[in-house]
Design an enzyme around this catalytic site. Structure first.
Site, short mmCIF file in Angstrom:
data_model
loop_
_atom_site.label_atom_id
_atom_site.label_comp_id
_atom_site.label_asym_id
_atom_site.label_seq_id
_atom_site.Cartn_x
_atom_site.Cartn_y
_atom_site.Cartn_z
N ARG A 34 -21.52 -1.47 3.89
CA ARG A 34 -20.47 -3.40 4.46
C ARG A 34 -21.41 -3.30 5.70
O ARG A 34 -21.44 -3.01 6.55
CB ARG A 34 -19.49 -2.47 3.94
CG ARG A 34 -19.31 -4.04 4.75
CD ARG A 34 -17.29 -4.12 4.26
NE ARG A 34 -16.23 -3.27 4.56
CZ ARG A 34 -15.30 -2.98 3.72
NH1 ARG A 34 -14.40 -3.20 3.28
NH2 ARG A 34 -14.76 -1.75 4.16
N ARG A 78 0.61 -1.80 -0.09
CA ARG A 78 0.06 -0.03 0.34
C ARG A 78 0.69 1.08 0.49
O ARG A 78 0.63 2.75 -0.01
CB ARG A 78 -0.46 0.40 1.36
CG ARG A 78 -1.90 0.34 0.85
CD ARG A 78 -2.78 -0.06 2.48
NE ARG A 78 -3.98 0.37 2.69
CZ ARG A 78 -5.41 -1.20 2.48
NH1 ARG A 78 -5.03 -1.80 2.42
NH2 ARG A 78 -6.35 -0.48 2.79
N ARG A 88 -17.34 -2.40 10.73
CA ARG A 88 -16.87 -2.04 10.71
C ARG A 88 -15.90 -0.56 11.24
O ARG A 88 -17.24 0.57 11.04
CB ARG A 88 -15.35 -2.30 9.64
CG ARG A 88 -14.64 -2.80 9.30
CD ARG A 88 -14.12 -3.37 8.32
NE ARG A 88 -13.40 -2.61 8.13
CZ ARG A 88 -12.14 -2.85 6.66
NH1 ARG A 88 -12.64 -3.93 5.92
NH2 ARG A 88 -11.64 -2.09 6.33
P1 AP5 Z 1 -8.38 -2.93 4.43
O1 AP5 Z 1 -9.32 -3.76 5.40
O2 AP5 Z 1 -7.39 -3.75 3.50
O3 AP5 Z 1 -9.52 -1.58 3.73
P2 AP5 Z 1 -9.45 -1.50 2.41
O4 AP5 Z 1 -8.63 -1.45 1.61
O5 AP5 Z 1 -9.63 0.44 3.06
O6 AP5 Z 1 -10.01 -2.17 1.62
P3 AP5 Z 1 -11.84 -2.33 2.12
O7 AP5 Z 1 -11.77 -3.62 3.26
O8 AP5 Z 1 -12.30 -1.24 2.81
O9 AP5 Z 1 -12.39 -2.94 1.01
P4 AP5 Z 1 -12.55 -4.20 -0.18
O10 AP5 Z 1 -11.96 -3.35 -1.42
O11 AP5 Z 1 -12.08 -5.36 0.29
O12 AP5 Z 1 -13.94 -4.26 -0.74
P5 AP5 Z 1 -15.00 -4.80 -0.26
O13 AP5 Z 1 -14.76 -6.48 -0.94
O14 AP5 Z 1 -15.48 -5.60 1.11
O15 AP5 Z 1 -7.66 -1.99 5.67
C1 AP5 Z 1 -7.98 -1.07 6.40
C2 AP5 Z 1 -7.56 -0.17 7.01
O16 AP5 Z 1 -5.92 -1.60 8.11
C3 AP5 Z 1 -6.50 0.81 6.24
O17 AP5 Z 1 -7.00 1.66 6.38
C4 AP5 Z 1 -4.60 0.76 7.27
O18 AP5 Z 1 -5.17 1.27 8.52
C5 AP5 Z 1 -4.55 -1.17 7.76
N1 AP5 Z 1 -4.19 -1.24 6.82
C6 AP5 Z 1 -4.24 -2.78 6.00
N2 AP5 Z 1 -3.49 -2.69 5.22
C7 AP5 Z 1 -1.91 -1.97 5.48
C8 AP5 Z 1 -1.10 -2.36 4.54
N3 AP5 Z 1 -0.60 -2.55 3.36
N4 AP5 Z 1 -0.31 -1.03 4.88
C9 AP5 Z 1 -0.80 -0.17 5.87
N5 AP5 Z 1 -1.47 0.00 7.05
C10 AP5 Z 1 -2.22 -1.64 6.48
O19 AP5 Z 1 -15.94 -4.43 -0.61
C11 AP5 Z 1 -16.86 -3.85 -0.22
C12 AP5 Z 1 -18.33 -3.32 0.15
O20 AP5 Z 1 -18.80 -3.28 -1.08
C13 AP5 Z 1 -19.42 -4.78 0.69
O21 AP5 Z 1 -20.32 -4.38 1.37
C14 AP5 Z 1 -19.24 -5.67 -0.39
O22 AP5 Z 1 -20.24 -6.55 -0.66
C15 AP5 Z 1 -19.69 -4.53 -1.19
N6 AP5 Z 1 -19.36 -4.83 -2.86
C16 AP5 Z 1 -17.85 -5.24 -3.48
N7 AP5 Z 1 -17.92 -5.58 -4.64
C17 AP5 Z 1 -19.51 -5.28 -5.21
C18 AP5 Z 1 -19.64 -5.04 -6.43
N8 AP5 Z 1 -19.32 -6.00 -7.74
N9 AP5 Z 1 -21.12 -4.34 -6.38
C19 AP5 Z 1 -21.79 -4.28 -5.65
N10 AP5 Z 1 -21.40 -4.33 -4.57
C20 AP5 Z 1 -20.58 -4.67 -3.80
#
Ligand code: AP5
Length: 238
Positions: free
Chosen positions: A145, A104, A178
């Site tokens: 979510r 990231r 979350r």
């Molecule tokens: P992390 O948990 O990695 O969060 P993120 O990258 O912000 O991604 P999300 O988990 O929020 O979303 P996603 O892309 O996985 O979407 P999802 O499939 O759930 O990180 C959280 C925190 O941890 C960071 O802010 C940081 O503080 C820390 N961190 C983590 N990794 C780090 C790193 N490498 N370095 C430093 N800090 C780190 O889908 C979202 C929603 O949309 C769901 O409800 C789903 O049902 C819906 N959805 C999915 N696809 C579709 C579709 N095609 N159509 C309609 N709805 C959909």
């Protein structure tokens, strides 16, 4: 989401190797990783999930990460890199794995590239898939979510509601929202994404083994695009 809950066309035999799933918060990385795991039989390595697990268990890493995560800021590179190093030393990654939410920062990307060379565990080079969705839709996905804390199924009150409100279809567990899935934290997460993670996408796009997919379609269509991109990348031997 379980592999039983969608019409499923199994992916043809393919050795996936290491796959990076890149994209902004809420773009669908976790959702897609669950399908790729089921289709290819490789593990998902989500740094966000591992950090949340550490928070739930009250470890030193969890204590260091909690405040930063709630504010939408990134956890320091050295802590996250150590976590990934430990996970990549396990034997189930031999056929490949999906890195979800890592790297990231450019520092993490450079660390990973060097680690994979020095650890000499890879049979195939990394491929990177970037999922794109516009910011308005991301906010709706994030605030809608809900997650099952037991089986980790990802729901959405708008696009994928559970059969019974607030409860997991699979095991009846109350769903969780979350603590960083607020509009305020999302704004900070997007700032971190634009300033620190966008250069990572640039980094991998210049290496060639890279594809972008449109994430603004149905989950099944996005999965099909990712799997097709993976096949192309592996067949091309890029
Ligand atoms: P992390 O948990 O990695 O969060 P993120 O990258 O912000 O991604 P999300 O988990 O929020 O979303 P996603 O892309 O996985 O979407 P999802 O499939 O759930 O990180 C959280 C925190 O941890 C960071 O802010 C940081 O503080 C820390 N961190 C983590 N990794 C780090 C790193 N490498 N370095 C430093 N800090 C780190 O889908 C979202 C929603 O949309 C769901 O409800 C789903 O049902 C819906 N959805 C999915 N696809 C579709 C579709 N095609 N159509 C309609 N709805 C959909």
């Amino acid at each position: 989401m379980t592999s039983e809950s969608r019409p499923h066309t199994p992916a043809p035999a393919l050795l996936p190797g290491p796959v990076l799933l890149l994209g902004a918060p809420g773009v669908g990385k976790g959702t897609q990783a669950q399908f790729l795991m089921a289709d290819f039989g490789i593990p998902q390595i989500s740094t966000g999930d591992t950090l949340r697990d550490n928070i739930a268990r009250g470890t030193d890493l969890g204590k260091a990460a909690k405040g930063l995560m709630d504010q939408g800021q990134l956890v320091p590179d050295d802590l996250v890199n150590d976590m990934v190093k430990a996970r990549l030393s396990q034997s189930d990654v031999e056929r490949g794995y999906i890195l979800d939410g890592y790297p990231r920062t450019l520092g993490q990307a450079e660390w990973l590239d060097a680690h994979l060379v020095s650890a000499a565990v890879e049979t195939l080079p990394l491929v990177a898939i970037n999922i794109r969705v516009d910011e308005q839709e991301l906010l709706r996905r994030i605030t809608g979510r809900r997650i099952c804390p037991v089986c980790k199924t990802i729901y959405n009150i708008y696009s994928k509601p559970p059969k019974k409100e607030g409860v997991c279809d699979n095991d009846g567990t109350p769903l969780q929202h979350r603590s960083d899935d607020t509009e305020e934290a999302f704004t900070e997460r997007m700032k971190a994404y634009n300033s620190l993670t966008a250069p990572v996408i640039e980094h991998y796009s210049h290496q060639g083994r890279f594809r972008e997919v449109d994430g603004a379609r149905s989950v099944e269509e996005v999965t099909a695009s990712i799997e097709s991109a993976l096949r192309e990348l592996r067949q091309a031997g890029e």
